[in-house]
Design an enzyme around this catalytic site. Structure first.
Site, PDB file in Angstrom:
ATOM      1  N   ALA A 200      42.029  30.009  40.330  1.00 34.94           N
ATOM      2  CA  ALA A 200      40.747  29.296  40.260  1.00 34.94           C
ATOM      3  C   ALA A 200      39.652  30.333  40.491  1.00 34.94           C
ATOM      4  O   ALA A 200      39.893  31.367  41.123  1.00 34.94           O
ATOM      5  CB  ALA A 200      40.700  28.226  41.341  1.00 34.94           C
TER       6      ALA A 200
ATOM      7  N   GLY B 227      45.730  29.146  40.921  1.00 33.37           N
ATOM      8  CA  GLY B 227      45.594  28.167  39.839  1.00 33.37           C
ATOM      9  C   GLY B 227      46.248  28.610  38.533  1.00 33.37           C
ATOM     10  O   GLY B 227      46.597  27.768  37.699  1.00 33.37           O
TER      11      GLY B 227
ATOM     12  N   GLU C 238      49.791  27.736  38.962  1.00 37.21           N
ATOM     13  CA  GLU C 238      49.821  26.267  38.979  1.00 37.21           C
ATOM     14  C   GLU C 238      49.695  25.715  37.560  1.00 37.21           C
ATOM     15  O   GLU C 238      50.351  24.744  37.192  1.00 37.21           O
ATOM     16  CB  GLU C 238      48.701  25.731  39.881  1.00 37.21           C
ATOM     17  CG  GLU C 238      48.969  26.060  41.348  1.00 37.21           C
ATOM     18  CD  GLU C 238      47.810  25.677  42.263  1.00 37.21           C
ATOM     19  OE1 GLU C 238      46.712  26.246  42.105  1.00 37.21           O
ATOM     20  OE2 GLU C 238      48.005  24.803  43.115  1.00 37.21           O
TER      21      GLU C 238
ATOM     22  N   GLU D  66      46.656  31.673  47.918  1.00 37.81           N
ATOM     23  CA  GLU D  66      45.529  30.919  48.483  1.00 37.81           C
ATOM     24  C   GLU D  66      45.352  31.099  49.986  1.00 37.81           C
ATOM     25  O   GLU D  66      44.229  31.144  50.478  1.00 37.81           O
ATOM     26  CB  GLU D  66      45.665  29.421  48.147  1.00 37.81           C
ATOM     27  CG  GLU D  66      45.323  29.062  46.705  1.00 37.81           C
ATOM     28  CD  GLU D  66      46.495  29.177  45.742  1.00 37.81           C
ATOM     29  OE1 GLU D  66      47.526  29.796  46.106  1.00 37.81           O
ATOM     30  OE2 GLU D  66      46.399  28.645  44.624  1.00 37.81           O
TER      31      GLU D  66
HETATM   32  N1  CAA Z   1      38.243  34.286  40.681  1.00 36.96           N
HETATM   33  C1  CAA Z   1      37.122  34.942  40.302  1.00 36.96           C
HETATM   34  N2  CAA Z   1      37.113  36.212  39.869  1.00 36.96           N
HETATM   35  C2  CAA Z   1      38.289  36.857  39.813  1.00 36.96           C
HETATM   36  C3  CAA Z   1      39.490  36.256  40.207  1.00 36.96           C
HETATM   37  C4  CAA Z   1      39.443  34.901  40.646  1.00 36.96           C
HETATM   38  N3  CAA Z   1      40.546  34.210  41.012  1.00 36.96           N
HETATM   39  N4  CAA Z   1      40.495  37.150  40.063  1.00 36.96           N
HETATM   40  C5  CAA Z   1      39.926  38.265  39.597  1.00 36.96           C
HETATM   41  N5  CAA Z   1      38.598  38.104  39.444  1.00 36.96           N
HETATM   42  C6  CAA Z   1      37.613  39.073  38.966  1.00 36.96           C
HETATM   43  C7  CAA Z   1      37.286  40.105  40.023  1.00 36.96           C
HETATM   44  O1  CAA Z   1      36.318  39.600  40.936  1.00 36.96           O
HETATM   45  C8  CAA Z   1      36.747  41.218  39.162  1.00 36.96           C
HETATM   46  O2  CAA Z   1      35.437  40.886  38.750  1.00 36.96           O
HETATM   47  P1  CAA Z   1      34.211  41.946  38.918  1.00 36.96           P
HETATM   48  O3  CAA Z   1      34.611  43.110  38.054  1.00 36.96           O
HETATM   49  O4  CAA Z   1      33.040  41.191  38.406  1.00 36.96           O
HETATM   50  O5  CAA Z   1      34.172  42.303  40.368  1.00 36.96           O
HETATM   51  C9  CAA Z   1      37.628  41.156  37.924  1.00 36.96           C
HETATM   52  O6  CAA Z   1      38.172  39.830  37.895  1.00 36.96           O
HETATM   53  C10 CAA Z   1      38.792  42.146  37.951  1.00 36.96           C
HETATM   54  O7  CAA Z   1      39.508  41.920  39.143  1.00 36.96           O
HETATM   55  P2  CAA Z   1      39.897  43.112  40.166  1.00 36.96           P
HETATM   56  O8  CAA Z   1      38.883  44.203  40.110  1.00 36.96           O
HETATM   57  O9  CAA Z   1      40.167  42.493  41.496  1.00 36.96           O
HETATM   58  O10 CAA Z   1      41.260  43.625  39.479  1.00 36.96           O
HETATM   59  P3  CAA Z   1      42.467  44.356  40.213  1.00 36.96           P
HETATM   60  O11 CAA Z   1      43.348  44.868  39.132  1.00 36.96           O
HETATM   61  O12 CAA Z   1      41.983  45.303  41.245  1.00 36.96           O
HETATM   62  O13 CAA Z   1      43.243  43.172  41.002  1.00 36.96           O
HETATM   63  C11 CAA Z   1      44.187  40.975  41.241  1.00 36.96           C
HETATM   64  C12 CAA Z   1      43.874  42.152  40.293  1.00 36.96           C
HETATM   65  C13 CAA Z   1      45.273  41.400  42.233  1.00 36.96           C
HETATM   66  C14 CAA Z   1      44.704  39.831  40.386  1.00 36.96           C
HETATM   67  C15 CAA Z   1      42.901  40.577  42.016  1.00 36.96           C
HETATM   68  O14 CAA Z   1      41.854  40.390  41.067  1.00 36.96           O
HETATM   69  C16 CAA Z   1      43.033  39.326  42.827  1.00 36.96           C
HETATM   70  O15 CAA Z   1      43.627  39.330  43.883  1.00 36.96           O
HETATM   71  N6  CAA Z   1      42.461  38.205  42.327  1.00 36.96           N
HETATM   72  C17 CAA Z   1      42.408  36.957  43.059  1.00 36.96           C
HETATM   73  C18 CAA Z   1      43.767  36.259  43.029  1.00 36.96           C
HETATM   74  C19 CAA Z   1      43.705  34.993  43.847  1.00 36.96           C
HETATM   75  O16 CAA Z   1      43.490  35.015  45.047  1.00 36.96           O
HETATM   76  N7  CAA Z   1      43.915  33.850  43.188  1.00 36.96           N
HETATM   77  C20 CAA Z   1      43.892  32.544  43.826  1.00 36.96           C
HETATM   78  C21 CAA Z   1      42.523  31.937  43.641  1.00 36.96           C
HETATM   79  S1  CAA Z   1      42.302  30.511  44.621  1.00 36.96           S
HETATM   80  C22 CAA Z   1      42.999  29.240  43.768  1.00 36.96           C
HETATM   81  O17 CAA Z   1      43.580  29.424  42.704  1.00 36.96           O
HETATM   82  C23 CAA Z   1      42.815  27.899  44.404  1.00 36.96           C
HETATM   83  C24 CAA Z   1      43.573  26.766  43.824  1.00 36.96           C
HETATM   84  O18 CAA Z   1      44.795  26.698  43.877  1.00 36.96           O
HETATM   85  C25 CAA Z   1      42.857  25.627  43.271  1.00 36.96           C
END
Ligand code: CAA
Length: 260
Positions: free
Chosen positions: A66, A112, A115, A135
């Site tokens: 998400a 998400g 999911e 999460e």
């Molecule tokens: N939401 C918003 N933006 C996201 C994102 C997310 N879930 N995942 C990645 N991005 C964005 C980053 O912010 C970044 O944007 P900017 O360049 O504008 O800063 C871009 O995508 C590239 O990401 P990274 O620089 O972080 O890339 P990386 O290769 O260093 O890392 C990753 C990759 C490990 C996937 C890392 O991006 C990460 O940990 N992402 C978040 C994963 C996460 O926590 N997902 C769960 C979300 S909560 C959820 O899903 C709730 C639910 O169940 C309803």
């Protein structure tokens, strides 16, 4: 119909939906969820579509979750609404669609993203895929059905471990866990998805829809899956597909299902 966050294309009765926010690793913001919902609803009533393949654009992510930036300052009520609307608009919709949905996981499927893949009927992963529910690392829990569907697919113990650690597993381990059906080289992912879609689309679309209903029924509270199977089995006898399938067998030819 034009979308801002997804690409759609129908080729030979297969609808390809590509989530297209590669710079944000295809994170699911509200608009993307709305567009996916529209595309799946349209597919449900489009007689030209027999199978749907869902993937992410770029070579890094299926969906990284998400959109964290969008919900970072939400209240309790907004959090509940985010989850409830997501369930209704997209995740339950995909799971209960009468047409098979194949997730082609081409990289990270996190939160998400996993999911969404778990709502699909079949999952294939490229060998560079990594999946997880991180999460709790953000102080929240999976909110798009992950606590339930992960336990259904991989068992309660694995679900507890994945959710509590917030860790990721690679494609091979995801297959061992029963989370994905196949693992392929990244370059062969769509080929494998097409191969499955081509096998499925030769079969009766009506029977496939009934099978999805019956299989899903066993995972719904207060519903007896065996009763639903009996009902759906019986209803199949009243369809044109059944007439065509049985007639083709007797006439020793391949069935050409009308999908009615
Ligand atoms: N939401 C918003 N933006 C996201 C994102 C997310 N879930 N995942 C990645 N991005 C964005 C980053 O912010 C970044 O944007 P900017 O360049 O504008 O800063 C871009 O995508 C590239 O990401 P990274 O620089 O972080 O890339 P990386 O290769 O260093 O890392 C990753 C990759 C490990 C996937 C890392 O991006 C990460 O940990 N992402 C978040 C994963 C996460 O926590 N997902 C769960 C979300 S909560 C959820 O899903 C709730 C639910 O169940 C309803």
């Amino acid at each position: 119909m034009s979308y801002n966050n997804i690409l759609t294309e129908v080729k030979e009765q297969v609808l390809y939906i590509t989530i297209n926010r590669p710079k944000q690793l295809n994170a699911l913001n509200k608009e993307t969820i709305d567009e996916l919902s529209t595309a799946f609803n349209k597919a449900e009533s489009d007689a030209d579509v027999r199978v749907i393949i869902l993937t992410g654009s770029g070579d890094k992510a299926f969906v990284a979750g998400a959109d964290i930036k969008e919900f970072a300052d939400f209240s309790i009520e907004q959090g509940k609404q985010l989850a409830a609307q997501g369930h209704e608009k997209l995740f339950n919709l995909v799971e209960n669609l009468s047409k098979p949905v194949i997730a082609a996981i081409n990289g990270f499927a996190l939160g998400g993203g996993l999911e969404l893949a778990m709502s699909c009927h079949i999952r294939i992963a490229s060998d560079n895929a990594k999946v997880g529910l991180p999460e709790v690392t953000l102080g929240v829990i999976p909110g798009y059905g992950g606590t339930q569907r992960l336990a259904q697919l991989a068992g309660k113990g694995k679900a507890m471990e994945m959710v509590m650690t917030g860790g990721m597993i690679k494609a091979d381990e995801a297959m061992e866990w029963g989370l994905v059906n196949h693992v392929t080289f990244a370059s062969e992912l769509m080929e494998k998805a097409d191969e499955l879609a081509n096998k499925i689309k030769k079969n009766s679309p009506v029977a496939i829809g009934k099978a999805i209903t019956a299989i899903n029924a066993g995972f719904k509270d207060g519903i007896n899956g065996f009763d639903v199977e009996i009902e759906q089995f019986g209803l199949a006898f009243g369809t044109e597909d059944f007439k065509e399938g049985t007639t083709a067998f007797i006439e020793k030819r391949k069935a050409d299902f009308p999908g009615k």
